[in-house]
Write an enzyme that holds these catalytic residues in place. Sequence first.
Site, mmCIF file in Angstrom:
data_model
loop_
_atom_site.group_PDB
_atom_site.id
_atom_site.type_symbol
_atom_site.label_atom_id
_atom_site.label_comp_id
_atom_site.label_asym_id
_atom_site.label_seq_id
_atom_site.Cartn_x
_atom_site.Cartn_y
_atom_site.Cartn_z
ATOM 1 N N GLY A 186 0.817 -1.201 0.000
ATOM 2 C CA GLY A 186 0.000 0.000 0.000
ATOM 3 C C GLY A 186 0.847 1.245 0.000
ATOM 4 C CE LYS A 243 -1.201 0.993 14.035
ATOM 5 N NZ LYS A 243 -0.391 0.088 14.881
ATOM 6 C CB CYS A 291 8.450 3.722 15.939
ATOM 7 S SG CYS A 291 7.867 4.139 17.597
#
Length: 475
Positions: free
Chosen positions: A288, A365, A295
């Site tokens: 994707g 996310k 991080c």
Amino acid sequence: MTIPYPNTQPMPAIPAVTPPSGAPRPRVTFLGTGYLGATYAICYAELGYDVLGYDVDVDKIAKLNAGEVPIHEPGLDELLKRNLAAGRLRFSTDIAETAEFGDVHFICVGTPQRADGLGADLTYVEASVSSLAQHLTRKALIVGKSTVPVGTAEWVEQLVGKHSSPDLGVEVAWSPEFLQEGFAVDDVLRPNRIVVGVKSEWANGMLYAAHKGVFDLAATEDREVPLVVTDFATAELVKVAANAFLATKISFINAMAEVCEVAGGDVTQLARAIGYDPRIGNRFLQAGLGFGGACLPKDIRAFQARAQELGAGEALRFLHEVDLINLRRRSRVLQLSADLLGRRYGPAGPDLTGTRIAVLGATFKPNTDDVRDAPALAVAALLGKAGADVRVYDPEGMENARRAMPELSYQPSMNEAVTGADLVCVLTEWADFRNADPVVLGELVAERRVVDGRNCLDSALWIQAGWEYRGMGRP
């Protein structure tokens, strides 16, 4: 050594130690109440420890003491309120109070990428350790939890020796964190392993006592939590090595997406097929837009920089390509957008002037409000720079996104973001977006065109509803 706990075999002898405060179990502090420190402080109070969280940010501490979590992390709000009310948890801006309170002090401050290079900036580590050490009045254990370059623990020992009285016998240890945003509460309460780097039996005993709540919970739930007791360098390397491996796996499948795009293959089927191989597995094989967040990107760069300093730069040269593959996925969305909109992609990129694009997603996310190095927000900026009228919506990250990129337009709902859009780009795989009805959205847009930057949509369903669909590495 690795110690699975609980286990049918007898546990290796771990020295029983009495906390220097005289409390029945170690009193713990967490220096730095950002994502890492706040989550650990709240969860350790839930495990029954007396906990104090420290930070120099007055507003953040005031919010935490008032029961307000400054980050979005499922389940954390309830735990904060419960443990404040129980009296096991409080937060302070007073370093002297923090030093006096704790037996085990966990350093949880940020280690961002340096402004002048790829390495990690240890300014916050130095400030917190130096300040704490100056105020200690009895023996204590200072434990690094932040992700740092190998060799940092030895340096922290030197800082402690410089700023505290040698008569106190203050010791240092390292115990890396392995939190996944969106799953952090479970990662603290039910970790898949605990790693500790120690130099003495006393430090080993103190850290075992500081983690006993985790082991006790595992025992009641009939689980094992492997405990790896090792040296400083290995403990420091565990987190960066794990992140480098995950980043490499993600970039590998995105490299395969690039091949699929020119060869006519489907990377989702390719990933499924190779994921059945038990040597490979299917986790982190979702092609994707690539990885982001606070991080992985900065950690693999800092890892490369430190390896170079140590004379092992050649060993990690591949991470440079891992980084480049990841960043290329962002420009690929720009190319797909230009293609769908019928705009030529020239040497300077496309001219998208006069188009309206809905960007669904701003966080790196789902299930977080974190927009640090978020691919979705980076792509939104690229589309805006190309001249498009960009309308952004995210279920949790709007406030942080506005602060990071105030030049973009933000909408209060998904429907309002897509209304009148010539193109919809789904760039964070929130459940709201995955489960959206393409027929309903099709009635709101100006043109039914969609870029699925996370390969999270049911392409057949969207095509059936009349949408022109483009995925990442899909025909």
